[in-house]
Structure formats: structure tokens, C-alpha cells
Design an enzyme around this catalytic site. Structure first.
Site, PDB file in Angstrom:
ATOM      1  N   HIS A   1      29.391  44.617  34.868  1.00 11.14           N
ATOM      2  CA  HIS A   1      30.126  44.226  36.186  1.00 11.14           C
ATOM      3  C   HIS A   1      31.614  45.033  35.563  1.00 11.14           C
ATOM      4  O   HIS A   1      32.052  44.791  34.679  1.00 11.14           O
ATOM      5  CB  HIS A   1      30.475  42.813  36.106  1.00 11.14           C
TER       6      HIS A   1
ATOM      7  N   MET B   1      34.003  33.852  44.339  1.00 10.04           N
ATOM      8  CA  MET B   1      34.824  33.750  43.082  1.00 10.04           C
ATOM      9  C   MET B   1      35.021  32.348  42.674  1.00 10.04           C
ATOM     10  O   MET B   1      35.465  31.507  43.651  1.00 10.04           O
ATOM     11  CB  MET B   1      36.187  34.454  43.744  1.00 10.04           C
TER      12      MET B   1
ATOM     13  N   MET C   1      40.833  46.777  40.116  1.00 12.33           N
ATOM     14  CA  MET C   1      42.211  46.029  40.528  1.00 12.33           C
ATOM     15  C   MET C   1      43.162  47.283  40.975  1.00 12.33           C
ATOM     16  O   MET C   1      43.404  48.043  40.110  1.00 12.33           O
ATOM     17  CB  MET C   1      42.542  45.049  39.656  1.00 12.33           C
TER      18      MET C   1
ATOM     19  N   SER D   1      31.142  41.401  32.496  1.00 13.47           N
ATOM     20  CA  SER D   1      32.380  41.932  32.763  1.00 13.47           C
ATOM     21  C   SER D   1      32.863  42.640  31.824  1.00 13.47           C
ATOM     22  O   SER D   1      33.443  41.922  30.745  1.00 13.47           O
ATOM     23  CB  SER D   1      33.238  41.071  33.570  1.00 13.47           C
TER      24      SER D   1
ATOM     25  N   ASP E   1      35.278  45.562  36.926  1.00 17.00           N
ATOM     26  CA  ASP E   1      36.367  44.957  38.000  1.00 17.00           C
ATOM     27  C   ASP E   1      37.398  46.187  38.196  1.00 17.00           C
ATOM     28  O   ASP E   1      38.226  46.494  37.213  1.00 17.00           O
ATOM     29  CB  ASP E   1      37.161  43.675  37.117  1.00 17.00           C
TER      30      ASP E   1
ATOM     31  N   HIS F   1      33.138  45.607  41.380  1.00 21.41           N
ATOM     32  CA  HIS F   1      33.708  44.692  42.169  1.00 21.41           C
ATOM     33  C   HIS F   1      35.056  44.943  42.541  1.00 21.41           C
ATOM     34  O   HIS F   1      35.971  45.303  41.811  1.00 21.41           O
ATOM     35  CB  HIS F   1      33.954  43.326  41.170  1.00 21.41           C
TER      36      HIS F   1
ATOM     37  N   MET G   1      38.537  44.635  43.891  1.00 21.69           N
ATOM     38  CA  MET G   1      39.656  43.869  44.144  1.00 21.69           C
ATOM     39  C   MET G   1      40.953  44.581  44.606  1.00 21.69           C
ATOM     40  O   MET G   1      41.931  44.766  43.945  1.00 21.69           O
ATOM     41  CB  MET G   1      40.084  43.025  42.995  1.00 21.69           C
TER      42      MET G   1
ATOM     43  N   ASP H   1      31.538  34.507  39.653  1.00 23.69           N
ATOM     44  CA  ASP H   1      32.429  35.278  39.099  1.00 23.69           C
ATOM     45  C   ASP H   1      33.529  34.580  38.784  1.00 23.69           C
ATOM     46  O   ASP H   1      34.423  34.014  39.519  1.00 23.69           O
ATOM     47  CB  ASP H   1      32.672  36.576  39.689  1.00 23.69           C
TER      48      ASP H   1
ATOM     49  N   GLY I   1      41.862  38.558  39.552  1.00 31.56           N
ATOM     50  CA  GLY I   1      42.977  39.054  38.843  1.00 31.56           C
ATOM     51  C   GLY I   1      43.064  39.102  37.356  1.00 31.56           C
ATOM     52  O   GLY I   1      43.362  40.190  36.783  1.00 31.56           O
TER      53      GLY I   1
HETATM   54  C1  DX5 Z   1      38.386  38.262  37.627  1.00 24.99           C
HETATM   55  C2  DX5 Z   1      37.085  39.120  37.446  1.00 24.99           C
HETATM   56  C3  DX5 Z   1      36.045  38.699  36.445  1.00 24.99           C
HETATM   57  C4  DX5 Z   1      36.530  38.375  35.413  1.00 24.99           C
HETATM   58  C5  DX5 Z   1      35.922  37.388  34.936  1.00 24.99           C
HETATM   59  O1  DX5 Z   1      39.191  38.533  38.489  1.00 24.99           O
HETATM   60  O2  DX5 Z   1      36.778  39.364  38.934  1.00 24.99           O
HETATM   61  O3  DX5 Z   1      35.051  39.273  36.853  1.00 24.99           O
HETATM   62  O4  DX5 Z   1      36.456  39.552  34.355  1.00 24.99           O
HETATM   63  O5  DX5 Z   1      36.291  37.001  33.558  1.00 24.99           O
HETATM   64  P1  DX5 Z   1      35.995  35.498  32.914  1.00 24.99           P
HETATM   65  O6  DX5 Z   1      34.174  35.465  32.965  1.00 24.99           O
HETATM   66  O7  DX5 Z   1      36.590  35.787  31.411  1.00 24.99           O
HETATM   67  O8  DX5 Z   1      36.225  34.382  33.722  1.00 24.99           O
HETATM   68 ZN    ZN Z   2      34.795  40.417  38.779  1.00 29.01          ZN
END
Ligand code: DX5
Ligand code: ZN
Length: 212
Positions: free
Chosen positions: A32, A137, A36, A8, A34, A65, A67, A173, A142
Site C-alpha cells: 500500500h 478509512m 498525500m 503501508s 500512500d 491510495h 489522498m 485503512d 493523513g
Molecule cells: C493514513 C494512511 C494509512 C496509514 C495507515 O492516512 O492512509 O495507509 O499508513 O497507518 P496505520 O496502519 O499506522 O494506522
Molecule cells: Zn492509506
């Protein structure tokens, strides 16, 4: 199925994303991303223009991903930007789940459906056989760098039991490191997302390989 590692970039240096992607490229095919929106989750991150720019500098499989609230509204934009897989949250689209899945398929992209820690797998059982990937998850979405929630891991078995697709990708994740990765793969997860563990390690190659 071989375990897929999807680093990620949420934990990468956003001022140097090309460089950060080149660091992982020799060791895995997936990245990956993210997305948001500050509504579905209390944080704002990457959007369509960044995905478009990343598409120009890498052939890696772009694992997006979402969110965000109302994901169906943004499927065309992320598809055109160069996504390979679009995962959206069941909680953000309950009444539109089928329509959102169909929209991603119309765009010829792989489809992922995600559930937050408090959502029971039984809620999505009717959709599991319509998608390519289920994202479980293992932290509240977040933020990167949170602690793995052990309770969520057992959902892997439940999802497997609902599935009649041998090729279903079960992705986890949140809080993944060499120890929590093992818990998940032992239960049947075949795709691991890791941000903090990979990008904040002294040796990225070693970190990625320690997850497989
Ligand atoms: C959190 C994200 C993840 C995040 C994971 O909301 O969806 O993809 O980057 O980070 P780590 O691996 O640091 O928990
Ligand atoms: Zn993610």
C-alpha cells in the site's frame, strides 16, 4: 475470498524502501502506497517518481491510495509509473467521480473509491458497483499510527448491502492491528491495510500472519 494484507510503507524507512519492501514480499502480494499532497490531507508523502522506482524493484501488486485534490489529473501519471490499483477519495472528486473511475479503467488499472470517516456510505452507493474496491478509512487520513475509529467499522456492512458484486474488495485503512483486524474481517472486510502495526513490529512475518 481470502483476506488480502496490504502493508503501508508510510511507516517504513524511506531511506531504504527497497529493503523495506523485500521484508514484506515473502508474506503478502500487495503493498500500500500512500500519496498525500498537503491539501486534501495535512501531510505530504510519496509521489509519481517513487512509484516508478518501486515498480522496478518489485512485482508486488502496487496498491496506490491517492489522498490528493483533483485526482483525475494524476491518473495517467500514476498508471504509467506502474500502479496496479488506484484508489481515490470521493470527497476530493465529487463532481468528477464517474469520469475519474472511467479514466482509471481506460488505463487498464483496478479502481478503488475511498471515503473518509465522516462520509456516509449512502453518498457513494451509485458508484459501488462500478469499482473493484471500496476503501473505508478508519482514521482521518493523513498520518500513520492513529487510533482505529470503531464507529467506522459498521460501514463495512452498509457497503456490502449496497453491493451486488461478490468480488468487491472491501479494504479498511487506519489503526489496524490483530484486534481491530478481527472486528473488520468479522463484518466482511477482505483487505486490510496496516502500517505502524507491521513496520514497527519486532517480527514482520508474525505481524502479517496475525492479521489473516
Ligand atoms: C493514513 C494512511 C494509512 C496509514 C495507515 O492516512 O492512509 O495507509 O499508513 O497507518 P496505520 O496502519 O499506522 O494506522
Ligand atoms: Zn492509506
Amino acid at each position: 475470498m481470502k483476506t488480502i494484507i496490504s502493508p503501508s510503507i508510510l511507516s517504513a524507512d524511506f531511506a531504504n524502501l527497497e529493503k523495506e519492501i523485500k521484508k514484506i514480499e515473502p508474506y503478502t502480494n500487495w503493498v500500500h502506497i500512500d500519496v498525500m499532497d498537503g491539501h486534501f490531507v495535512p501531510n505530504i508523502s510519496i509521489g509519481v517518481p517513487v512509484v516508478k522506482s518501486l515498480r522496478k524493484i518489485t512485482n508486488m501488486f502496487l496498491d496506490i491510495h491517492l489522498m490528493i485534490e483533483n485526482p483525475i489529473k494524476y491518473i495517467d501519471a500514476f498508471s504509467d509509473a506502474g500502479a496496479d490499483l488506484i484508489t481515490f477519495h470521493y470527497e476530493a472528486s465529487k463532481e468528477n467521480t464517474i469520469k475519474t473511475i472511467e479514466k482509471i479503467k481506460e488505463n487498464n488499472k483496478k479502481v478503488g473509491l475511498s471515503i473518509k470517516p465522516k462520509t456516509d456510505p449512502s453518498e457513494i452507493k451509485d458508484f459501488i458497483n462500478l469499482v473493484d474496491l471500496i476503501l473505508i478509512m478508519t482514521v482521518e487520513p493523513g498520518f500513520g499510527g492513529q487510533k482505529f475509529m470503531d464507529d467506522c467499522a459498521k460501514k463495512i456492512t452498509e457497503i456490502k448491502n449496497y453491493s451486488n458484486n461478490d468480488n468487491l474488495i472491501i479494504q479498511v485503512d487506519g489503526g489496524i492491528n490483530d484486534k481491530t483486524a478481527k472486528i473488520c474481517t468479522d463484518l466482511g472486510a477482505n483487505c486490510l491495510v496496516a502500517g505502524n502495526y507491521i513496520y514497527n513490529s519486532a517480527n514482520i512475518e508474525k505481524a502479517i500472519k496475525s492479521l489473516i
